[in-house]
Design a protein around this motif. Structure first.
Motif, PDB file in Angstrom:
ATOM      1  N   THR A   1      18.532  46.340  27.115  1.00 10.52           N
ATOM      2  CA  THR A   1      16.908  45.889  27.654  1.00 10.52           C
ATOM      3  C   THR A   1      16.228  44.510  26.753  1.00 10.52           C
ATOM      4  O   THR A   1      15.595  44.161  27.680  1.00 10.52           O
ATOM      5  CB  THR A   1      16.068  46.957  28.053  1.00 10.52           C
ATOM      6  OG1 THR A   1      16.731  48.056  28.305  1.00 10.52           O
ATOM      7  CG2 THR A   1      14.909  46.735  28.552  1.00 10.52           C
ATOM      8  N   HIS A   2      16.281  45.302  25.251  1.00 10.36           N
ATOM      9  CA  HIS A   2      15.154  44.255  25.167  1.00 10.36           C
ATOM     10  C   HIS A   2      15.947  42.925  25.057  1.00 10.36           C
ATOM     11  O   HIS A   2      15.005  41.890  25.087  1.00 10.36           O
ATOM     12  CB  HIS A   2      15.135  44.165  23.577  1.00 10.36           C
ATOM     13  CG  HIS A   2      14.433  43.503  22.285  1.00 10.36           C
ATOM     14  ND1 HIS A   2      13.377  43.584  22.477  1.00 10.36           N
ATOM     15  CD2 HIS A   2      14.471  42.711  20.995  1.00 10.36           C
ATOM     16  CE1 HIS A   2      11.955  42.835  21.860  1.00 10.36           C
ATOM     17  NE2 HIS A   2      13.261  42.274  21.107  1.00 10.36           N
ATOM     18  N   LEU A   3      17.327  42.257  24.978  1.00  9.05           N
ATOM     19  CA  LEU A   3      17.947  40.726  25.098  1.00  9.05           C
ATOM     20  C   LEU A   3      17.646  40.257  26.691  1.00  9.05           C
ATOM     21  O   LEU A   3      17.090  39.252  27.152  1.00  9.05           O
ATOM     22  CB  LEU A   3      18.905  41.162  24.986  1.00  9.05           C
ATOM     23  CG  LEU A   3      19.262  41.079  23.547  1.00  9.05           C
ATOM     24  CD1 LEU A   3      20.784  41.545  23.295  1.00  9.05           C
ATOM     25  CD2 LEU A   3      19.142  39.933  22.390  1.00  9.05           C
ATOM     26  N   GLU A   4      17.296  41.563  27.205  1.00  7.85           N
ATOM     27  CA  GLU A   4      17.913  41.488  29.031  1.00  7.85           C
ATOM     28  C   GLU A   4      15.742  40.389  28.842  1.00  7.85           C
ATOM     29  O   GLU A   4      15.546  39.573  29.699  1.00  7.85           O
ATOM     30  CB  GLU A   4      17.995  41.831  29.826  1.00  7.85           C
ATOM     31  CG  GLU A   4      17.529  42.209  31.166  1.00  7.85           C
ATOM     32  CD  GLU A   4      18.759  40.930  31.705  1.00  7.85           C
ATOM     33  OE1 GLU A   4      18.415  40.262  33.293  1.00  7.85           O
ATOM     34  OE2 GLU A   4      19.741  41.231  31.050  1.00  7.85           O
ATOM     35  N   ARG A   5      14.873  40.597  29.063  1.00  9.76           N
ATOM     36  CA  ARG A   5      13.202  40.731  28.529  1.00  9.76           C
ATOM     37  C   ARG A   5      13.098  39.183  28.190  1.00  9.76           C
ATOM     38  O   ARG A   5      12.856  38.395  28.210  1.00  9.76           O
ATOM     39  CB  ARG A   5      12.520  41.720  27.941  1.00  9.76           C
ATOM     40  CG  ARG A   5      12.490  42.945  29.335  1.00  9.76           C
ATOM     41  CD  ARG A   5      11.481  43.860  28.533  1.00  9.76           C
ATOM     42  NE  ARG A   5      10.364  43.225  27.868  1.00  9.76           N
ATOM     43  CZ  ARG A   5       8.897  43.256  28.538  1.00  9.76           C
ATOM     44  NH1 ARG A   5       9.204  43.663  29.295  1.00  9.76           N
ATOM     45  NH2 ARG A   5       7.968  42.578  28.197  1.00  9.76           N
ATOM     46  N   LEU A   6      13.757  38.938  27.038  1.00  9.61           N
ATOM     47  CA  LEU A   6      13.489  38.390  26.220  1.00  9.61           C
ATOM     48  C   LEU A   6      14.133  37.062  26.351  1.00  9.61           C
ATOM     49  O   LEU A   6      13.579  35.909  26.886  1.00  9.61           O
ATOM     50  CB  LEU A   6      14.403  38.225  24.716  1.00  9.61           C
ATOM     51  CG  LEU A   6      13.659  39.101  23.311  1.00  9.61           C
ATOM     52  CD1 LEU A   6      15.024  39.120  22.573  1.00  9.61           C
ATOM     53  CD2 LEU A   6      12.171  38.535  23.461  1.00  9.61           C
ATOM     54  N   GLY A   7      15.079  36.939  27.622  1.00  5.81           N
ATOM     55  CA  GLY A   7      16.020  36.005  28.072  1.00  5.81           C
ATOM     56  C   GLY A   7      14.855  35.710  29.423  1.00  5.81           C
ATOM     57  O   GLY A   7      15.129  34.574  29.980  1.00  5.81           O
ATOM     58  N   ASP A   8      14.622  36.870  30.094  1.00  3.90           N
ATOM     59  CA  ASP A   8      13.342  36.219  31.253  1.00  3.90           C
ATOM     60  C   ASP A   8      11.731  35.302  30.672  1.00  3.90           C
ATOM     61  O   ASP A   8      12.508  34.496  31.185  1.00  3.90           O
ATOM     62  CB  ASP A   8      12.945  38.063  31.847  1.00  3.90           C
ATOM     63  CG  ASP A   8      13.919  38.275  32.249  1.00  3.90           C
ATOM     64  OD1 ASP A   8      14.855  38.100  32.625  1.00  3.90           O
ATOM     65  OD2 ASP A   8      13.150  39.949  32.622  1.00  3.90           O
ATOM     66  N   PHE A   9      11.455  35.868  29.435  1.00  2.00           N
ATOM     67  CA  PHE A   9      10.365  34.987  28.561  1.00  2.00           C
ATOM     68  C   PHE A   9      11.155  33.331  28.673  1.00  2.00           C
ATOM     69  O   PHE A   9      10.075  32.168  29.090  1.00  2.00           O
ATOM     70  CB  PHE A   9      10.779  36.252  27.127  1.00  2.00           C
ATOM     71  CG  PHE A   9       9.555  34.999  26.523  1.00  2.00           C
ATOM     72  CD1 PHE A   9       8.091  34.545  27.158  1.00  2.00           C
ATOM     73  CD2 PHE A   9       9.908  34.317  25.501  1.00  2.00           C
ATOM     74  CE1 PHE A   9       7.406  34.311  25.959  1.00  2.00           C
ATOM     75  CE2 PHE A   9       9.322  33.613  24.680  1.00  2.00           C
ATOM     76  CZ  PHE A   9       7.679  33.050  25.120  1.00  2.00           C
ATOM     77  N   TRP A  10      12.119  33.614  27.923  1.00  2.00           N
ATOM     78  CA  TRP A  10      12.940  32.256  27.576  1.00  2.00           C
ATOM     79  C   TRP A  10      12.822  31.354  28.414  1.00  2.00           C
ATOM     80  O   TRP A  10      12.794  30.221  28.889  1.00  2.00           O
ATOM     81  CB  TRP A  10      14.291  32.226  26.542  1.00  2.00           C
ATOM     82  CG  TRP A  10      13.215  32.389  25.100  1.00  2.00           C
ATOM     83  CD1 TRP A  10      12.949  33.558  24.141  1.00  2.00           C
ATOM     84  CD2 TRP A  10      12.633  31.489  24.214  1.00  2.00           C
ATOM     85  NE1 TRP A  10      12.372  33.587  23.322  1.00  2.00           N
ATOM     86  CE2 TRP A  10      12.325  32.457  23.180  1.00  2.00           C
ATOM     87  CE3 TRP A  10      12.075  30.368  24.274  1.00  2.00           C
ATOM     88  CZ2 TRP A  10      11.743  31.694  22.226  1.00  2.00           C
ATOM     89  CZ3 TRP A  10      11.058  29.387  23.364  1.00  2.00           C
ATOM     90  CH2 TRP A  10      11.113  30.179  22.299  1.00  2.00           C
TER      91      TRP A  10
END
Length: 131
Positions: free
Chosen positions: A41-50
């Protein structure tokens, strides 16, 4: 062979590759692995951010506020986050970007990360002074 950073898939590959290193890193791994309990989930959110930052697209617009999160991490670690932690994070980020990508968006990924690290560290120090 390096490629342009131009799609959501590229962004997610960058994020996943970078944080795979972070998780194993002697300095940063102990921090991130203690704070992050759900890596997918964290990686997905970071993907959204970037994706929002680099491609000006995706679901991230207006939903991220990294300053409070980083202040909380600092409190969790007894106010021991230092500028060296952010510099180390940047070194890993720059290395990951440079390993896989080239071009204007890749350069911007490094530029934005540098500004973000400065701002986050400044806000953490500001928060310590106010507490």
């Amino acid at each position: 062979m390096k490629r342009q950073l131009s799609t959501r898939e590229d962004v997610q590959f960058l994020v996943n590759s970078f944080y795979a290193q972070v998780r194993e890193d002697a300095t940063l791994g102990r921090i991130f692995n203690r704070i992050v309990h759900d890596w997918p989930t964290h990686l997905e959110r970071l993907g959204d951010f970037w994706e929002m930052v680099l491609l000006q697209s995706g679901p991230g617009a207006g939903k991220f506020s990294p300053v409070p999160v980083h202040k909380e991490v600092d409190r969790t670690f007894n106010r021991q986050l230092e500028q060296a932690h952010f510099e180390h994070w940047l070194g890993l980020w720059f290395g990951t970007v440079d390993t896989y990508f080239e071009g204007e968006v890749a350069d911007y990924a490094k530029e934005h990360a540098g500004r973000m690290a400065q701002i986050l560290f400044f806000r953490i120090m500001e928060g310590r002074a106010q507490d």
